[in-house]
Write a protein that holds these residues in place. Sequence first.
Motif, PDB file in Angstrom:
ATOM      1  N   GLU A  92      -2.670  -5.222  -0.191  1.00  0.00           N
ATOM      2  CA  GLU A  92      -3.116  -4.496   1.056  1.00  0.00           C
ATOM      3  C   GLU A  92      -2.724  -5.285   2.218  1.00  0.00           C
ATOM      4  O   GLU A  92      -2.397  -4.926   3.247  1.00  0.00           O
ATOM      5  N   ARG A  93      -3.050  -6.634   2.292  1.00  0.00           N
ATOM      6  CA  ARG A  93      -2.513  -7.477   3.446  1.00  0.00           C
ATOM      7  C   ARG A  93      -1.146  -7.537   3.483  1.00  0.00           C
ATOM      8  O   ARG A  93      -0.460  -7.356   4.731  1.00  0.00           O
ATOM      9  N   PHE A  94      -0.243  -7.223   2.529  1.00  0.00           N
ATOM     10  CA  PHE A  94       1.124  -6.962   2.592  1.00  0.00           C
ATOM     11  C   PHE A  94       1.566  -5.702   3.574  1.00  0.00           C
ATOM     12  O   PHE A  94       2.486  -5.929   4.365  1.00  0.00           O
ATOM     13  N   PHE A  95       1.076  -4.748   2.962  1.00  0.00           N
ATOM     14  CA  PHE A  95       1.398  -3.308   3.552  1.00  0.00           C
ATOM     15  C   PHE A  95       0.873  -3.457   5.052  1.00  0.00           C
ATOM     16  O   PHE A  95       1.605  -2.863   5.976  1.00  0.00           O
ATOM     17  N   LYS A  96      -0.286  -3.961   5.284  1.00  0.00           N
ATOM     18  CA  LYS A  96      -0.822  -3.985   6.669  1.00  0.00           C
ATOM     19  C   LYS A  96       0.030  -4.889   7.602  1.00  0.00           C
ATOM     20  O   LYS A  96       0.481  -4.586   8.714  1.00  0.00           O
ATOM     21  N   LYS A  97       0.707  -5.857   6.938  1.00  0.00           N
ATOM     22  CA  LYS A  97       1.615  -6.785   7.855  1.00  0.00           C
ATOM     23  C   LYS A  97       2.852  -5.703   8.214  1.00  0.00           C
ATOM     24  O   LYS A  97       3.291  -5.964   9.424  1.00  0.00           O
ATOM     25  N   ILE A  98       3.358  -5.151   7.207  1.00  0.00           N
ATOM     26  CA  ILE A  98       4.550  -4.531   7.453  1.00  0.00           C
ATOM     27  C   ILE A  98       4.272  -3.327   8.489  1.00  0.00           C
ATOM     28  O   ILE A  98       5.169  -3.019   9.253  1.00  0.00           O
ATOM     29  N   THR A 139       8.836   2.193  -4.157  1.00  0.00           N
ATOM     30  CA  THR A 139       8.474   2.884  -5.425  1.00  0.00           C
ATOM     31  C   THR A 139       7.403   1.780  -5.935  1.00  0.00           C
ATOM     32  O   THR A 139       7.693   0.413  -6.244  1.00  0.00           O
ATOM     33  N   VAL A 140       6.166   2.145  -6.619  1.00  0.00           N
ATOM     34  CA  VAL A 140       5.173   1.455  -7.390  1.00  0.00           C
ATOM     35  C   VAL A 140       5.001   1.790  -8.584  1.00  0.00           C
ATOM     36  O   VAL A 140       4.444   3.098  -8.779  1.00  0.00           O
ATOM     37  N   SER A 141       5.165   0.931  -9.576  1.00  0.00           N
ATOM     38  CA  SER A 141       5.144   1.352 -11.054  1.00  0.00           C
ATOM     39  C   SER A 141       3.643   0.944 -11.550  1.00  0.00           C
ATOM     40  O   SER A 141       3.193  -0.009 -11.961  1.00  0.00           O
ATOM     41  N   GLU A 142       2.811   2.061 -11.346  1.00  0.00           N
ATOM     42  CA  GLU A 142       1.456   1.904 -11.856  1.00  0.00           C
ATOM     43  C   GLU A 142       0.712   3.250 -11.620  1.00  0.00           C
ATOM     44  O   GLU A 142       1.099   4.077 -10.895  1.00  0.00           O
ATOM     45  N   ASP A 143      -0.396   3.180 -12.578  1.00  0.00           N
ATOM     46  CA  ASP A 143      -1.146   4.494 -12.339  1.00  0.00           C
ATOM     47  C   ASP A 143      -1.905   4.456 -10.883  1.00  0.00           C
ATOM     48  O   ASP A 143      -2.505   3.450 -10.622  1.00  0.00           O
ATOM     49  N   LEU A 144      -1.991   5.552 -10.302  1.00  0.00           N
ATOM     50  CA  LEU A 144      -2.500   5.497  -8.766  1.00  0.00           C
ATOM     51  C   LEU A 144      -4.011   5.100  -8.749  1.00  0.00           C
ATOM     52  O   LEU A 144      -4.442   4.380  -7.946  1.00  0.00           O
ATOM     53  N   GLU A 145      -4.901   5.531  -9.878  1.00  0.00           N
ATOM     54  CA  GLU A 145      -6.203   5.128  -9.990  1.00  0.00           C
ATOM     55  C   GLU A 145      -6.449   3.582 -10.270  1.00  0.00           C
ATOM     56  O   GLU A 145      -7.506   2.989  -9.909  1.00  0.00           O
ATOM     57  N   LYS A 146      -5.462   2.942 -10.500  1.00  0.00           N
ATOM     58  CA  LYS A 146      -5.644   1.366 -10.862  1.00  0.00           C
ATOM     59  C   LYS A 146      -5.395   0.662  -9.669  1.00  0.00           C
ATOM     60  O   LYS A 146      -5.718  -0.514  -9.542  1.00  0.00           O
ATOM     61  N   LEU A 147      -4.860   1.190  -8.344  1.00  0.00           N
ATOM     62  CA  LEU A 147      -4.329   0.514  -7.197  1.00  0.00           C
ATOM     63  C   LEU A 147      -5.515   0.362  -6.544  1.00  0.00           C
ATOM     64  O   LEU A 147      -6.610   1.308  -6.586  1.00  0.00           O
ATOM     65  N   PRO A 148      -5.646  -0.580  -5.677  1.00  0.00           N
ATOM     66  CA  PRO A 148      -6.835  -0.660  -4.440  1.00  0.00           C
ATOM     67  C   PRO A 148      -6.797   0.435  -3.805  1.00  0.00           C
ATOM     68  O   PRO A 148      -5.808   1.303  -3.509  1.00  0.00           O
ATOM     69  N   GLU A 149      -8.079   0.925  -3.077  1.00  0.00           N
ATOM     70  CA  GLU A 149      -8.369   2.063  -2.464  1.00  0.00           C
ATOM     71  C   GLU A 149      -7.360   2.148  -1.181  1.00  0.00           C
ATOM     72  O   GLU A 149      -6.782   3.286  -0.999  1.00  0.00           O
ATOM     73  N   TYR A 150      -7.156   1.266  -0.483  1.00  0.00           N
ATOM     74  CA  TYR A 150      -6.233   1.252   0.650  1.00  0.00           C
ATOM     75  C   TYR A 150      -4.918   1.694   0.313  1.00  0.00           C
ATOM     76  O   TYR A 150      -4.065   2.636   0.757  1.00  0.00           O
ATOM     77  N   VAL A 151      -4.189   0.918  -0.760  1.00  0.00           N
ATOM     78  CA  VAL A 151      -3.034   1.491  -1.154  1.00  0.00           C
ATOM     79  C   VAL A 151      -3.040   2.971  -1.850  1.00  0.00           C
ATOM     80  O   VAL A 151      -1.957   3.735  -1.535  1.00  0.00           O
ATOM     81  N   GLN A 152      -4.101   3.485  -2.438  1.00  0.00           N
ATOM     82  CA  GLN A 152      -4.105   4.664  -2.626  1.00  0.00           C
ATOM     83  C   GLN A 152      -4.113   5.674  -1.594  1.00  0.00           C
ATOM     84  O   GLN A 152      -3.374   6.760  -1.699  1.00  0.00           O
TER      85      GLN A 152
END
Length: 137
Positions: free
Chosen positions: A101-107, A119-132
């Motif tokens: 989350e901090r990474f994406f906010k900084k960018i 591209t993010v290799s993961e199930d959407l549900e497993k990612l933090p809420e902000y990333v979702q």
Amino acid sequence: MIKLIVGTKGTGKTKILIDMIQDAAQIDNGSVVCIDKSKSNKLRYQISHSVRLINVEDYEIMGHDMFAGFILGVLSANYDINEIYIDSLFKIVGRDYIKLERFFKKIEESAKDIKIVFTVSEDLEKLPEYVQELAKR
């Protein structure tokens, strides 16, 4: 603006990314950059030669903070960049969801007017809420 292409391995994320890169290369008036981590340089032969391809294997990027600095450095070196496409985020920075989350906010704070697609290799549900929420844009 950050956009995420999320899915498990083998769901076609890279193919979607390549199609987006090719479309951007045809219509974009600025520079288009693709960042990848690959020992084989697999994207070199799949995207237009007008796209600046950067293989982070050459730069020993380790972790979220270093990669955020790298992206912002690429942007600061060329004011003409309109779009950046990044394949396999977790191969570059690792799977530390707390730092994500901090990474994406900084960018996002520093590159407000630039389209950046990951591209993010993961199930959407497993990612933090902000990333979702980023993935739903």
